[in-house]
Design a protein around this motif. Sequence first.
Motif, PDB file in Angstrom:
ATOM      1  N   LEU A 197      52.929  60.600  48.693  1.00 14.37           N
ATOM      2  CA  LEU A 197      52.484  61.099  47.400  1.00 14.37           C
ATOM      3  C   LEU A 197      51.059  60.635  47.130  1.00 14.37           C
ATOM      4  N   ARG A 198      50.179  61.592  46.889  1.00 15.00           N
ATOM      5  CA  ARG A 198      48.801  61.249  46.551  1.00 15.00           C
ATOM      6  C   ARG A 198      48.718  60.926  45.059  1.00 15.00           C
ATOM      7  N   ILE A 199      48.137  59.780  44.752  1.00 17.74           N
ATOM      8  CA  ILE A 199      48.142  59.228  43.400  1.00 17.74           C
ATOM      9  C   ILE A 199      46.716  58.916  42.958  1.00 17.74           C
ATOM     10  N   ILE A 200      46.431  59.235  41.705  1.00 18.91           N
ATOM     11  CA  ILE A 200      45.171  58.808  41.084  1.00 18.91           C
ATOM     12  C   ILE A 200      45.504  57.852  39.945  1.00 18.91           C
ATOM     13  N   LEU A 201      44.904  56.665  39.971  1.00 15.38           N
ATOM     14  CA  LEU A 201      44.964  55.739  38.853  1.00 15.38           C
ATOM     15  C   LEU A 201      43.792  56.081  37.941  1.00 15.38           C
ATOM     16  N   ALA A 202      44.093  56.589  36.753  1.00 15.86           N
ATOM     17  CA  ALA A 202      43.031  57.030  35.854  1.00 15.86           C
ATOM     18  C   ALA A 202      42.441  55.855  35.094  1.00 15.86           C
ATOM     19  N   HIS A 203      41.114  55.852  35.007  1.00 11.76           N
ATOM     20  CA  HIS A 203      40.339  54.937  34.163  1.00 11.76           C
ATOM     21  C   HIS A 203      40.126  53.561  34.808  1.00 11.76           C
ATOM     22  N   PRO A 204      39.025  52.904  34.438  1.00  7.94           N
ATOM     23  CA  PRO A 204      38.958  51.458  34.642  1.00  7.94           C
ATOM     24  C   PRO A 204      40.142  50.836  33.895  1.00  7.94           C
ATOM     25  N   SER A 205      40.967  50.075  34.616  1.00  4.72           N
ATOM     26  CA  SER A 205      42.315  49.751  34.119  1.00  4.72           C
ATOM     27  C   SER A 205      42.375  48.480  33.291  1.00  4.72           C
ATOM     28  N   PHE A 206      41.483  48.344  32.310  1.00 11.07           N
ATOM     29  CA  PHE A 206      41.486  47.162  31.453  1.00 11.07           C
ATOM     30  C   PHE A 206      42.847  46.998  30.772  1.00 11.07           C
ATOM     31  N   PRO A 207      43.451  45.801  30.811  1.00 14.60           N
ATOM     32  CA  PRO A 207      42.947  44.531  31.358  1.00 14.60           C
ATOM     33  C   PRO A 207      43.421  44.249  32.779  1.00 14.60           C
ATOM     34  N   TRP A 208      43.764  45.301  33.518  1.00  8.55           N
ATOM     35  CA  TRP A 208      44.344  45.133  34.851  1.00  8.55           C
ATOM     36  C   TRP A 208      43.443  45.722  35.945  1.00  8.55           C
ATOM     37  N   GLN A 209      42.123  45.512  35.806  1.00  8.55           N
ATOM     38  CA  GLN A 209      41.214  46.103  36.781  1.00  8.55           C
ATOM     39  C   GLN A 209      41.466  45.593  38.204  1.00  8.55           C
ATOM     40  N   ASP A 210      41.665  44.279  38.359  1.00 13.75           N
ATOM     41  CA  ASP A 210      41.888  43.744  39.701  1.00 13.75           C
ATOM     42  C   ASP A 210      43.171  44.288  40.308  1.00 13.75           C
ATOM     43  N   GLU A 211      44.189  44.473  39.472  1.00 13.41           N
ATOM     44  CA  GLU A 211      45.454  45.032  39.976  1.00 13.41           C
ATOM     45  C   GLU A 211      45.238  46.447  40.504  1.00 13.41           C
ATOM     46  N   ALA A 212      44.476  47.256  39.767  1.00 14.21           N
ATOM     47  CA  ALA A 212      44.221  48.633  40.212  1.00 14.21           C
ATOM     48  C   ALA A 212      43.465  48.643  41.541  1.00 14.21           C
ATOM     49  N   LEU A 213      42.469  47.792  41.655  1.00 13.98           N
ATOM     50  CA  LEU A 213      41.714  47.721  42.910  1.00 13.98           C
ATOM     51  C   LEU A 213      42.620  47.290  44.061  1.00 13.98           C
ATOM     52  N   ALA A 214      43.511  46.351  43.791  1.00 13.65           N
ATOM     53  CA  ALA A 214      44.420  45.880  44.841  1.00 13.65           C
ATOM     54  C   ALA A 214      45.351  46.991  45.299  1.00 13.65           C
ATOM     55  N   VAL A 215      45.884  47.752  44.347  1.00 14.81           N
ATOM     56  CA  VAL A 215      46.792  48.843  44.718  1.00 14.81           C
ATOM     57  C   VAL A 215      46.049  49.894  45.544  1.00 14.81           C
ATOM     58  N   ALA A 216      44.853  50.281  45.109  1.00 12.94           N
ATOM     59  CA  ALA A 216      44.083  51.285  45.848  1.00 12.94           C
ATOM     60  C   ALA A 216      43.684  50.787  47.228  1.00 12.94           C
ATOM     61  N   MET A 217      43.422  49.488  47.351  1.00 10.96           N
ATOM     62  CA  MET A 217      43.099  48.930  48.655  1.00 10.96           C
ATOM     63  C   MET A 217      44.304  48.928  49.582  1.00 10.96           C
ATOM     64  N   HIS A 218      45.482  48.638  49.027  1.00 13.97           N
ATOM     65  CA  HIS A 218      46.675  48.424  49.839  1.00 13.97           C
ATOM     66  C   HIS A 218      47.390  49.727  50.211  1.00 13.97           C
ATOM     67  N   LYS A 219      47.344  50.714  49.325  1.00 13.81           N
ATOM     68  CA  LYS A 219      48.094  51.959  49.528  1.00 13.81           C
ATOM     69  C   LYS A 219      47.127  53.086  49.874  1.00 13.81           C
ATOM     70  N   PRO A 220      47.256  53.662  51.080  1.00 14.56           N
ATOM     71  CA  PRO A 220      46.271  54.649  51.553  1.00 14.56           C
ATOM     72  C   PRO A 220      46.111  55.881  50.673  1.00 14.56           C
ATOM     73  N   GLU A 221      47.166  56.269  49.954  1.00 10.49           N
ATOM     74  CA  GLU A 221      47.091  57.519  49.182  1.00 10.49           C
ATOM     75  C   GLU A 221      46.818  57.285  47.700  1.00 10.49           C
ATOM     76  N   VAL A 222      46.335  56.104  47.338  1.00 10.62           N
ATOM     77  CA  VAL A 222      46.031  55.811  45.940  1.00 10.62           C
ATOM     78  C   VAL A 222      44.519  55.810  45.732  1.00 10.62           C
ATOM     79  N   TYR A 223      44.083  56.593  44.738  1.00 10.55           N
ATOM     80  CA  TYR A 223      42.678  56.732  44.376  1.00 10.55           C
ATOM     81  C   TYR A 223      42.479  56.208  42.944  1.00 10.55           C
ATOM     82  N   ILE A 224      41.224  56.052  42.548  1.00 10.56           N
ATOM     83  CA  ILE A 224      40.881  55.620  41.189  1.00 10.56           C
ATOM     84  C   ILE A 224      39.895  56.614  40.595  1.00 10.56           C
ATOM     85  N   ASP A 225      40.168  57.093  39.371  1.00 12.19           N
ATOM     86  CA  ASP A 225      39.130  57.862  38.684  1.00 12.19           C
ATOM     87  C   ASP A 225      38.461  56.978  37.636  1.00 12.19           C
ATOM     88  N   LEU A 226      37.224  57.321  37.321  1.00 12.02           N
ATOM     89  CA  LEU A 226      36.373  56.469  36.490  1.00 12.02           C
ATOM     90  C   LEU A 226      36.246  56.999  35.069  1.00 12.02           C
TER      91      LEU A 226
END
Length: 296
Positions: free
Chosen positions: A197-226
Amino acid sequence: MTIDVTSLDAIDVHTHVHTSVRETQGPGDGDDRFAAMAGYFKAGEVRKFTVPMIAEYYRERNMAAIVFGVDSMYLSGREQVPGNQEIAEQAALHADVLIPFASIDPHRGAAGVREARRLIEEHGVRGFKFHPTTQGFFPNDRMAYPLYEVIAEHGLVALFHTGQTGAGAGTPGGGGLRLKYSDPMHVDDVAAEFPGLRIILAHPSFPWQDEALAVAMHKPEVYIDLSGWSPKYFPPQLIQYANTLLKDKVLFGSDFPMITPERWLGDFAKIGIRDEVRPKILKENAARLFGLTGEA
């Protein structure tokens, strides 16, 4: 009629449709909430846009956009206006610049799953928007899994709101909305159990920015929108990862109409994104994700 990526300057993966082509602009249900959200974004007086209005707006700016509403029937008690079918039908009339997403509240259960399949197979939606805070569910609640199964089966994209939200912000009790649902670590479970499943995490994820970066780094199909933030407020670690390890997985999104692409792009030009990375974020990554370049 299809999107000609070579002719575009950018692809905005996060825009909202707030009114139906069957309605006239003016006072009505939800205007107070809309005005409160505009105040949160310091957007001034914001008008509601129909799908054709968004198409015209983005065509004039040489951009394409993903369009959607948000179905939050369970908590709000109100049906989504405009509905998913209207958004898809209207986007099809403007397929040179628009990509339609749908939104289905997971609390709709089996009926929602049937509707998701119908919207995909009969109306060509390309993805689904989830807003855990306004829909009142944790993304890893198995109640939502049948919806994810349909999305994954068709090779589409699931976009999850993460972090703080303008919805309810500044109103008594935050409008009863709970931020806890939008911690991106709950989406990590979804990515683990639906690896295709291709996933986009929407937004800078305040207050969980580091968590979002970790998920996108670890899971190949996870992206981040700004989307949802002016780039001048992006935390340093988001800029660092966008420039390096996640340069192929970060996407331009505005949160239009609350943040316009002009405002977003003006501030984006002033932050420390590398020249070779800017076109990836503004267009190339989204074009690849949505198969607009001929790549899977």
